[in-house]
Design a protein around this motif. Structure first.
Motif, PDB file in Angstrom:
ATOM      1  N   HIS A 227       0.864  -1.195   0.000  1.00  0.00           N
ATOM      2  CA  HIS A 227       0.000   0.000   0.000  1.00  0.00           C
ATOM      3  C   HIS A 227       0.890   1.230   0.000  1.00  0.00           C
ATOM      4  O   HIS A 227       1.837   1.316   0.781  1.00  0.00           O
ATOM      5  CB  HIS A 227      -0.868   0.046   1.266  1.00  0.00           C
ATOM      6  N   TRP A 240      -4.222   5.358   2.212  1.00  0.00           N
ATOM      7  CA  TRP A 240      -3.466   4.387   1.422  1.00  0.00           C
ATOM      8  C   TRP A 240      -4.229   4.144   0.133  1.00  0.00           C
ATOM      9  O   TRP A 240      -4.955   3.173  -0.002  1.00  0.00           O
ATOM     10  CB  TRP A 240      -3.269   3.116   2.230  1.00  0.00           C
ATOM     11  N   VAL A 243      -2.905   0.452  -4.150  1.00  0.00           N
ATOM     12  CA  VAL A 243      -2.597  -0.898  -3.661  1.00  0.00           C
ATOM     13  C   VAL A 243      -1.971  -1.695  -4.797  1.00  0.00           C
ATOM     14  O   VAL A 243      -2.564  -1.820  -5.866  1.00  0.00           O
ATOM     15  CB  VAL A 243      -3.874  -1.615  -3.184  1.00  0.00           C
TER      16      VAL A 243
END
Ligand SMILES: Nc1ncnc2c1ncn2[C@@H]1O[C@H](COP(=O)(O)OP(=O)(O)OP(=O)(O)O)[C@@H](O)[C@H]1O
Length: 628
Positions: A227, A240, A243
């Motif tokens: 992340h 975050w 990914v």
């Protein structure tokens, strides 16, 4: 059957008459019997009255609809549980992945298409019943599956109803929207998944989420989830926002000094397993590691391999990103789930005890590689597969960058009130001496692990990783018989030999030793050696013999770079330094293999390989040298 009903007009007439009888509206009879226009004025005397009645009917119907809606709402409130999952929060990932895995999105008719990349998008597989999420490339009839190259990601916006165990669940998703420009870039509102479970049992929700999490962890075993935060966040839980999925890297592929990698893995495993002990002893359950050493020696690779080995996700943050400040750092750290790795690379680049450029938190932007080279005294590091940026950027002038993270902000995240428990904190640096002692004290950094340049033993291990007996075909020239090699060289043929496994292994071991003998201890990084070996990945003999020449060439290049840096420092860089107070890093030449003599600086122009790149040229010279 009534003859009048055999035509559509007959049905319309029956319908309107019935309606008129029930409701008392002659207007319906007029409309359906086509008599609206033809009604006489006397008959239309009741229109006003009928219109009023129509109005009342409309009102009653609308009131009924609203009442029904209200009833449904009451029912939902009374007999269902609703949950929201916000993009950026790990639980959001669990739910999306679970639904994809269970094929719940399969009925979607609205897709976003993205070329496949390591960025994870939870695409579904079309054209197959299994509903597997990815990685399968062939359909039954041998045709290529489109999802081999693209991700077909449902937009998820339509509501989906499905049954989980005995509970009906409805999901709906809103995508993230751009809210407008902010001082740091575009502001986003995160996407949200709304999940309604038609049950009164709150445990069902918990069980559902736990099942999704377990499924997520199981599926993630084959890869490491990374992340990162690629943009600022101005709302909750959207830190975050990128990914990526990376293939797991085996621990055995990390080549360090004896016992080093095993000790790191054992330490981290023990930390995770001893959670209760930490709680009972009243010690915060967190552990900090600092991996320090020259570029390209395997610091980042170690963390990735460790994450794969222990099934941990990595949350990686660059403190030099413009939007990262203390508040962001705090928010990012507090949205990491337990048992994960928080990774801060090049931690010295955010701030330093010695201001490198003026004061007030300014630093050199090490993206250019210039700062790294100056700071570490390690010239030419980071070559090879990933570190080429250092040498390429060596000529670039440093850029100014303002670091918004303060030391106290970082310390607060690591061990202050806001620090999260159960997290393995990893930091990497090329220059440990720049770090404030406050950061390094136990409790914040519990283990400092030094990475060094490659030893001969590591070089030999790297060689055997590159040339495993199972995948290598030896040629006659690799057998160590100079006569055969010369014969092949003269005839231009490179005949493969069919030898037993034992012979092959023994020969590869001998070549590995020859390679290692040609590599000096502690002068090159593993990344640099890897770069060289990649240039002759099918030719172990050339790799072994060409290593000596490659070493000479690298020393030559380093010396040239060092001289160029000196010129820069004395010239343009000198004026830059004068203006900014750049700290003196000493003589760059001193940092480059002092044993290099001027006589070593032979021009390296391989005579037999006009069309090949430098590395290939080196191999051929190595071969040529060996057979002359
Ligand atoms: N000890 C090692 N064992 C195996 N591979 C290595 C090792 N060191 C470096 N490599 C290889 O070199 C490349 C760069 O390694 P890595 O990014 O881990 O280095 P680093 O020390 O983190 O460098 P930097 O300080 O520049 O971030 C990777 O492709 C990795 O496979």
């Amino acid at each position: 059957m009534d003859a009048g009903l055999s035509t559509p007009t007959g049905w319309a007439s029956l319908f309107s008459n019935t309606l008129s009888r029930i409701m008392g509206f002659s207007i319906f009879a007029s409309i359906f019997n086509g008599g609206w226009a033809s009604n006489t004025p006397s008959a239309s005397g009741g229109y006003v009255f009928d219109s009023a009645r129509l109005l009342i009917l409309g009102t009653v119907l609308e009131a009924g609809r609203r009442f029904f809606q209200w009833l449904v709402e009451r029912f939902r409130l009374q007999y269902s549980i609703t949950a929201q999952f916000t993009e950026g929060d790990p639980a959001f990932e669990w739910i999306v992945m679970y639904m994809t895995e269970k094929n719940i999105w399969k009925r979607s008719r609205d897709f976003r298409i993205n070329a496949k990349s390591s960025i994870r998008r939870w695409g579904i597989r079309v054209g197959a019943d299994s509903g597997e999420t990815d990685n399968k490339s062939k359909l039954a009839d041998g045709k290529k599956d489109a999802s081999e190259h693209v991700d077909l990601v449902p937009t998820y916006e339509l509501p989906h109803l499905f049954k989980w165990r005995s509970v009906w669940i409805e999901t709906k998703r809103s995508t993230s929207v751009v809210n407008g420009q902010t001082p740091f870039g575009l502001g986003f509102s995160p996407g949200v998944i709304y999940l309604t479970m038609y049950t009164l049992d709150i445990n069902a929700l918990q069980e559902f989420i736990e099942e999704a999490r377990v499924c997520y962890v199981e599926l993630g075993r084959a890869s490491v989830i990374l992340h990162t935060a690629s943009q600022p966040n101005f709302g909750p839980g959207f830190v975050w926002n990128c990914v990526k999925r990376k293939l797991r890297r085996p621990i055995s592929s990390i080549i360090l000094e004896d016992g080093m990698i095993e000790s790191i893995v054992a330490d981290a495993r023990e930390f995770i397993e001893m959670e209760n002990w930490y709680i009972d002893a009243g010690i915060p359950h967190r552990r900090g590691y600092l991996l320090h050493g020259p570029p390209g020696t395997g610091k980042t690779s170690t963390i990735h391999a460790l994450a794969g080995e222990l099934g941990l996700e990595i949350f990686s943050l660059s403190l030099s990103a413009g939007f990262v400040d203390d508040a962001f750092l705090q928010q990012a750290a507090s949205s990491i789930p337990k048992k994960a790795i928080l990774l801060i690379e090049d931690i010295d680049c955010a701030f330093s005890t010695t201001p490198r450029l003026g004061s007030g938190g300014f630093g050199l932007d090490t993206d250019s590689g210039f700062g790294q080279a100056l700071g570490t005294g390690f010239v030419g590091g980071g070559g090879g597969a990933s570190g080429g940026g250092a040498s390429a950027g060596m000529l670039a002038m440093p850029r100014l960058r303002r670091s918004s993270v303060t030391l106290s902000g970082l310390l607060n995240v690591i061990d202050g009130i806001g620090s999260e428990e159960g997290i393995l904190f990893f930091a990497t640096t090329n220059c440990i001496e720049r770090l404030d002692p406050a950061l390094l004290r136990p409790g914040r950094i519990d283990r400092k692990i030094q990475y060094r340049l490659t030893t001969k033993a590591q070089a030999a291990s790297l060689f055997s990783r590159f040339f495993p007996a199972a995948h290598v075909t030896l040629r006659r020239e690799d057998l160590g018989d100079e006569k055969l090699a010369l014969e092949d060289w003269n005839t231009g043929s490179r005949q493969e030999v069919d030898c037993t496994k034992e012979v092959k292994e023994a020969r590869l071991a001998a070549l590995g030793k020859e390679f290692a003998d040609n590599i000096p201890n502690y002068e090159f990084s593993t990344a640099e050696l890897q770069g060289f070996l990649l240039s002759c990945k099918r030719e172990p003999g050339n790799a072994a013999r060409g290593a000596k020449l490659w070493v000479d060439q690298e020393r030559h290049d380093r010396r040239e770079k060092a001289m160029m840096m000196r010129r820069m420092r004395d010239g343009e860089a000198g004026s830059f330094q004068g203006a900014s107070g750049l700290q003196d890093v000493g003589d760059p030449l001193a940092s480059v293999g002092a044993s290099v003599e001027a006589s070593d600086l032979i021009p390296l122009t391989p005579p037999h390989t006009p069309s090949l790149g430098l590395k290939e040229g080196i191999q051929c010279r190595g071969l040529e040298g060996a057979i002359q």
